[in-house]
Design an enzyme around this catalytic site. Structure first.
Site, mmCIF file in Angstrom:
data_model
loop_
_atom_site.group_PDB
_atom_site.id
_atom_site.type_symbol
_atom_site.label_atom_id
_atom_site.label_comp_id
_atom_site.label_asym_id
_atom_site.label_seq_id
_atom_site.Cartn_x
_atom_site.Cartn_y
_atom_site.Cartn_z
ATOM 1 N N ASP A 500 0.874 -1.166 0.000
ATOM 2 C CA ASP A 500 0.000 0.000 0.000
ATOM 3 C C ASP A 500 0.910 1.214 0.000
ATOM 4 O OD1 ASP A 500 -2.797 1.251 1.211
ATOM 5 O OD2 ASP A 500 -1.023 2.217 2.040
ATOM 6 N N TRP A 572 -3.729 9.860 4.652
ATOM 7 C CA TRP A 572 -4.193 8.479 4.600
ATOM 8 C C TRP A 572 -3.727 7.661 5.801
ATOM 9 C CZ3 TRP A 572 -3.787 7.525 -1.469
ATOM 10 C CH2 TRP A 572 -4.774 8.310 -2.073
ATOM 11 N N HIS A 653 2.529 13.422 -8.863
ATOM 12 C CA HIS A 653 1.356 12.809 -9.490
ATOM 13 C C HIS A 653 0.098 13.058 -8.659
ATOM 14 C CE1 HIS A 653 -1.369 9.898 -11.137
ATOM 15 N NE2 HIS A 653 -1.440 9.295 -9.974
ATOM 16 N N HIS A 664 -3.129 27.120 -8.246
ATOM 17 C CA HIS A 664 -1.959 27.844 -7.757
ATOM 18 C C HIS A 664 -1.124 27.009 -6.813
ATOM 19 C CE1 HIS A 664 -4.384 31.289 -9.262
ATOM 20 N NE2 HIS A 664 -3.229 31.430 -9.870
ATOM 21 N N HIS A 706 -8.650 2.574 -14.823
ATOM 22 C CA HIS A 706 -9.721 1.943 -14.045
ATOM 23 C C HIS A 706 -10.494 0.931 -14.870
ATOM 24 C CE1 HIS A 706 -9.071 5.858 -11.976
ATOM 25 N NE2 HIS A 706 -9.005 5.024 -10.968
HETATM 26 N N1 GLN Z 1 2.873 5.470 -7.656
HETATM 27 C C1 GLN Z 1 1.583 4.989 -7.296
HETATM 28 C C2 GLN Z 1 1.167 3.839 -8.194
HETATM 29 O O1 GLN Z 1 1.505 3.864 -9.334
HETATM 30 C C3 GLN Z 1 0.548 6.083 -7.371
HETATM 31 C C4 GLN Z 1 -0.796 5.637 -6.880
HETATM 32 C C5 GLN Z 1 -1.798 6.756 -6.742
HETATM 33 O O2 GLN Z 1 -1.622 7.829 -7.232
HETATM 34 N N2 GLN Z 1 -2.901 6.515 -6.087
HETATM 35 O O3 GLN Z 1 0.518 2.924 -7.795
HETATM 36 ZN ZN ZN Z 2 -2.923 8.201 -9.144
#
Ligand code: GLN
Ligand code: ZN
Length: 768
Positions: A500, A572, A653, A664, A706
């Site tokens: 995780d 989280w 990401h 911003h 997804h």
């Molecule tokens: N680096 C993570 C993955 O590829 C990113 C997961 C995410 O952004 N929820 O699983």
């Molecule tokens: Zn992601």
């Protein structure tokens, strides 16, 4: 007498029983009767827990097979035609809306699901039509479940989501343009009918949740409370006594709505988040109205501080008298795990600091007794509580002077890269020899059955650490080889060693503890088990260097190091409540900063720091609180990433594309490359990058991870052309929406081949 109440109880059961039952039902392993029987067993068990704890006002209709908002969509027959026309049984129609249905010739996607306020729970969005009508279902769930409890000898207070929140949290269906709140007049009669039915069934009290009262409301929504609650209030003795419940924020900015509740019995407020709203709300209550004081945290796992709660509650009792005060959980307990009693592996010292749902039921009961009969009546409980508070405050686990010392030395410069992006990128381009339209992935590759088997064996001690590491290396070899074949430009190691994205890091940091059964529902049958931050955080040793270094050693292209950012690690997890979240985020940032620098030292020159949870932490209302959050959230990301040379490339990401209101902050992260989810959104959303003259690089996802679907090369090309209407060719990266761990290799390989070929054709086209 001061009464105690719980606003809602977790549904999953001690061992995620409901998850197991619903998934077995979906997989045709158990019958519909079996599923319904399991639901009934869980409801009865949960009512009994609360009754045995001495809770006076026990909720019913808080149970749900999937999501409580979805329950209301069915309760009021707000079911879009594409589901109702399928002639499925009620429960299958319900699941079809929640998770889609692809069986027996029926093929419908699910309704949209989004985050519930600022929690990690997700609800199904009411999806409404221009000609929407409502009617109360023939066998209303709240009445059915009230009677079920009554039959078992437990009188409950049914919970329903209020009409204003139901509509305000909804949206117009695709192709419709209705503003949901304008449907209020049509909806309220069904609520009135439901309340009468509940009263007729014997319900003396009902809880109506109107959590949207914590938002900044537009006038149309704000004005809807008056007609809705005048209609409900005018029921008088034909209806039950109503408690309006708000949570996850204060309602001080919406106090002018309260007169709409003048004929109602009680108002519930969240005093965990906003204790300071107590006096303002008390002043606004009608002469007989009751205050439900939410002092036991429904969102976190810490034991209640009885002394603080009693002081606060006494203020309410002094103002209103005992009969007009109810001691309550701040929100539903849906957001905390079931029971601490399941945790056999927590250190004894730490164990006594926590309180999960079952234990929180005891807490409201003890507090009510302390107020009714005086503290002496619950002396043993108060003493034990004070001892637990003291143990935590003085524990070595919570206070690490070395961490504090380091925090005191953090300077402004430590947040900034050495030079600006143009100069950095020139160096990176040379150092990494990247082509235009560089291709990469977001981190994880498919988590195969084999990976899960080996991880399990290792956890159980059936294979040695050396054997497990050997296995992980072979998985990395496989990922690298596949990326060679695919012709990607920046590689990843595939994350086979990670269970995780937060727990993996938590397990390698000081300051965290882990549970074995503390699951919390995230959506439908999905549960998460957040680690708990108990103390000052530090990194005793590198966390990811071994795997990344190995991966780099076997690959001919740049290998991207992969870390979870400080804000996501914080959000989280269950955070501490004894120090501010900004302090915890900075501790995480310092630990990650060391990791980033160590990766660089070991030959990793592209490092991605994921922050998918940055946005959900955004305070619900605009203003000072939100600005303050953005400041420390952005600072902690920058602190974690700014320790590297200019020639090292920092990526980040995010798993969402709607960041117009958030742009911003994203820009302020100063990441060299951003990847965002975008494949299902309108490319128009990228307009903000032009409007704001965004100077750095971006990879808007071109592949929906997804879905099992494999997009064709032409589809990728089409998508990239659309993006080029908004982004400069030299700033565009080509990548999927998110990590690929939930997909299979059969799906991923052909999709990435098509993606890489599409990128190559643009590279040719733009050569000149
Ligand atoms: N680096 C993570 C993955 O590829 C990113 C997961 C995410 O952004 N929820 O699983
Ligand atoms: Zn992601």
């Amino acid at each position: 007498m001061v009464r105690s109440s719980v606003l809602g109880f977790p549904r999953m059961g001690v061992l995620r029983d409901l998850k197991k039952a619903t998934e077995a039902y979906w997989g045709d392993k158990i019958s519909q009767e079996d599923l319904l029987a399991e639901g009934k067993r869980l409801r009865l068990a949960h009512w009994k827990i609360q009754k045995d704890a001495g809770v006076d006002l026990i909720p019913s209709n808080d149970f749900s097979y999937y999501d409580q908002v979805l329950d209301h969509i069915q309760l009021f027959n707000a079911i879009p035609e594409r589901y109702s026309s399928q002639k499925l049984s009620p429960i299958d129609e319900y699941f079809a809306m929640g998770r889609g249905h692809q069986k027996g010739g029926v093929d419908v996607p699910s309704l949209e699901m989004v985050k519930w306020f600022d929690s990690n729970y997700h609800y199904t969005k009411p999806t409404l039509q221009d000609n929407q009508t409502f009617s109360l279902s023939k066998d209303p769930k709240p009445v059915r479940e009230f009677l079920e409890a009554k039959e078992a000898g437990i009188v409950t207070r049914p919970v329903i989501l209020g009409p204003v929140s139901f509509l305000a949290l909804g949206k117009a269906d695709r192709g419709a343009s209705v503003d949901p709140i304008t449907l209020l007049d049509k909806l309220v009669p069904s609520y009135v009918e439901l309340l009468k039915a509940l009263k007729a069934a014997g319900a003396e009290e009902v809880q109506i949740d109107e959590p949207v009262l914590v938002f900044d409301l537009r006038a149309a929504v704000k004005n809807a409370f008056k007609p809705a609650y005048e209609a409900i209030g005018s029921l008088g003795a034909a209806g039950p006594q109503i408690t309006i419940a708000t949570y996850f924020g204060d309602i001080v900015h919406n106090l002018d709505v309260l007169p709409a509740f003048a004929n109602l019995h009680a108002l519930h407020i969240d005093l965990v988040r906003h204790p300071e709203q107590l006096d303002a709300v008390i002043k606004q209550l009608g002469p007989k109205q009751v205050l439900s004081a939410g002092v036991v945290d429904g969102r976190n796992v810490w034991k209640n501080n009885f002394q603080n709660s009693i002081e606060l509650l006494q203020r309410a009792v002094q103002a209103l008298g005992q009969d007009r005060v109810v001691v309550a959980t701040s929100s539903s307990l849906l957001h905390v795990p079931h029971t601490l009693a399941s945790e056999k592996k927590l250190p004894q010292e730490v164990y006594q600091w926590f309180s999960f749902a079952v234990e929180k039921c005891n807490e409201v009961a003890v507090l009510a007794k302390a107020l009714t009969a005086g503290p002496a009546a619950v002396k043993p409980e108060l003493d034990a509580n004070a001892a637990a508070m003291k143990s935590r405050a003085e524990s070595q686990r919570t206070n690490d002077p070395k961490v504090k010392e380091r925090q005191s030395k953090v300077t402004a410069e430590m947040h900034n890269r050495k030079t600006g992006f143009d100069n950095r990128y020139a160096q990176q381009k040379k150092h990494l020899s990247l082509p235009n339209f560089p291709t990469t992935t977001i981190g994880s590759f498919p988590q195969t059955q084999e990976i899960r088997i080996q991880r399990n064996k290792f956890t159980k001690g059936e294979i040695t650490e050396a054997q497990y590491e050997e296995f992980i290396r072979s998985e990395i070899d496989k990922c690298v080889q596949i990326q060679d074949e695919l012709g990607l430009d920046v590689y990843v190691h595939g994350e086979p060693e990670r269970n995780d994205m937060v727990q993996y890091f938590g397990e390698r940091l000081e300051g965290y503890v882990f549970t074995t059964h503390a699951w919390v529902q995230s959506y439908g049958s999905r549960c998460v088990r957040p680690p708990i931050i108990v103390g000052d955080i530090s990194r005793p040793a590198p966390m990811t260097v071994k795997e990344s270094k190995y991966a780099a050693s076997v690959s001919k292209k740049p290998m991207k190091g992969m870390l979870t950012g400080p804000v996501t690690c914080l959000r989280w997890s269950f955070p501490r409540v004894d120090v501010h979240q900004s302090v915890q985020a900075q501790q995480l940032a310092l630990a990650l900063r060391d990791e980033v620098v160590d990766l660089e030292k070991n030959g990793i020159y592209v490092i991605q720091v994921d922050e998918p949870a940055l946005r959900e932490g955004l305070p619900l209302r605009s203003g000072k609180e939100r600005d303050a959050y953005l400041k420390w959230a952005v600072d902690s990301f920058k602190l974690s990433t700014a320790g590297v040379e200019d020639s090292t490339q920092i990526h980040s990401h995010f798993c969402y594309s709607e960041f117009q209101d958030f742009f911003h902050a994203i820009a302020a992260l100063d990441a060299d490359v951003l990847s965002i989810e975008n494949s299902k959104s309108d490319a128009k959303l990228l307009q903000v990058f032009i409007d704001e003259a965004y100077p750095r690089h971006i990879g808007p996802g071109v592949y929906d991870i997804h879905s099992p679907r494999v997009p064709a090369e032409a589809e990728f090309k089409q998508r990239i052309s659309e993006m080029l209407q908004y982004l400069r060719p030299e700033q565009l990266w080509i990548n999927p929406d998110c990590g690929l761990k939930t997909r299979t290799w059969d799906q991923v390989k052909p999709a990435l081949i098509n993606m890489v070929n599409a990128a190559k054709s643009f590279r040719e086209q733009y050569k000149a």
